[in-house]
Structure formats: structure tokens, C-alpha cells
Motif scaffolding. Structure first.
Motif, PDB file in Angstrom:
ATOM      1  N   SER A  13      -8.216  -9.743  -4.379  1.00 18.98           N
ATOM      2  CA  SER A  13      -7.169 -10.263  -3.509  1.00 18.98           C
ATOM      3  C   SER A  13      -6.732  -9.184  -2.526  1.00 18.98           C
ATOM      4  N   GLN A  14      -6.740  -9.506  -1.261  1.00 19.50           N
ATOM      5  CA  GLN A  14      -6.302  -8.567  -0.229  1.00 19.50           C
ATOM      6  C   GLN A  14      -4.808  -8.282  -0.362  1.00 19.50           C
ATOM      7  N   ASN A  15      -4.027  -9.318  -0.739  1.00 20.62           N
ATOM      8  CA  ASN A  15      -2.581  -9.137  -0.899  1.00 20.62           C
ATOM      9  C   ASN A  15      -2.272  -8.146  -2.015  1.00 20.62           C
ATOM     10  N   THR A  17      -4.268  -5.819  -3.166  1.00 20.19           N
ATOM     11  CA  THR A  17      -4.744  -4.515  -2.718  1.00 20.19           C
ATOM     12  C   THR A  17      -3.704  -3.847  -1.829  1.00 20.19           C
ATOM     13  N   GLN A  18      -3.155  -4.600  -0.893  1.00 25.64           N
ATOM     14  CA  GLN A  18      -2.140  -4.061   0.012  1.00 25.64           C
ATOM     15  C   GLN A  18      -0.856  -3.713  -0.752  1.00 25.64           C
ATOM     16  N   PHE A  19      -0.449  -4.577  -1.680  1.00 27.10           N
ATOM     17  CA  PHE A  19       0.777  -4.377  -2.453  1.00 27.10           C
ATOM     18  C   PHE A  19       0.702  -3.093  -3.282  1.00 27.10           C
ATOM     19  N   VAL A  20      -0.406  -2.911  -3.996  1.00 28.94           N
ATOM     20  CA  VAL A  20      -0.533  -1.721  -4.840  1.00 28.94           C
ATOM     21  C   VAL A  20      -0.698  -0.466  -3.976  1.00 28.94           C
ATOM     22  N   SER A  21      -1.376  -0.585  -2.857  1.00 29.68           N
ATOM     23  CA  SER A  21      -1.542   0.563  -1.964  1.00 29.68           C
ATOM     24  C   SER A  21      -0.194   1.049  -1.425  1.00 29.68           C
ATOM     25  N   PHE A  74       0.709 -10.330 -11.269  1.00 29.56           N
ATOM     26  CA  PHE A  74       0.188  -8.993 -10.979  1.00 29.56           C
ATOM     27  C   PHE A  74       1.230  -8.139 -10.260  1.00 29.56           C
ATOM     28  N   GLU A  75       2.067  -8.762  -9.419  1.00 23.43           N
ATOM     29  CA  GLU A  75       3.081  -8.010  -8.694  1.00 23.43           C
ATOM     30  C   GLU A  75       4.073  -7.349  -9.652  1.00 23.43           C
TER      31      GLU A  75
END
Length: 99
Positions: A13-15, A17-21, A74-75
Motif C-alpha cells: 500500500s502506497q498510503n 508506505t508514506q505513513f510509516v515513512s 496498520f496505522e
């Protein structure tokens, strides 16, 4: 800091990936001596509904720092895992300051 993200037996998931980054970048700014982060997303069958797993391992001077959490999303798992890592990093920074 180099961030390596792996989705194990689930679709990426791109979302996520961006959130954890974003969260790890904040840690990296605060603790500039971090080298690398290995992030693993997994999902398990759990009747309680907490089936999303986030594991993060940080490479830094000294032993590696690891935290994992299982939540409903996951968030939430990312937030809890990053919070646990930050607690460990504060302890590690205190040890560095003692030298």
C-alpha cells in the motif's frame, strides 16, 4: 536514514508506505545517528480483530532496536510501534550522554 519496507503475504500500500515513512523521518530528525529501518507488515487470523502486525527494526550504534505491535489497523500498529521505539531511543540516548 534508509527505510526498507516489506509487505509479507499482503498487498503493498502506497498510503502505508508514506505513513510509516513520515513517522520514521520524524525519529530520524530527532535521533540523527540512526542508520537504517527495516519495516515489516503482516496479517494474521485473530478472532479478537487485532490482526494487523507492524514490526520495525532500527540499526544504530550498539545493539539493534526492535519493536512490534498488533492492532486493528496498520496505522494504529505503526503509531504504537514508533512510540515503543522512541522510548528505547530515549534510553539509548541517555546511555550515549553518560559517556
Amino acid at each position: 536514514m534508509l527505510i526498507n519496507i516489506q509487505f509479507i503475504k499482503i498487498k503493498g500500500s502506497q498510503n502505508l508506505t508514506q505513513f510509516v515513512s513520515e513517522h520514521l523521518d520524524k525519529l530520524s530528525e530527532k535521533y540523527e545517528w540512526l542508520i537504517r529501518a527495516e519495516v515489516y507488515f503482516k496479517e494474521e487470523n485473530d478472532p479478537t480483530g487485532k490482526s494487523k502486525i507492524c514490526e520495525i527494526e532500527l540499526s544504530a550504534p550498539g545493539p539493534r532496536i526492535f519493536a512490534s505491535s498488533t492492532e486493528e489497523s496498520f496505522e494504529l500498529a505503526i503509531k504504537k510501534t514508533v512510540f515503543e521505539l522512541e522510548q528505547q531511543l530515549k534510553k539509548r540516548k541517555a546511555v550515549f550522554a553518560a559517556y
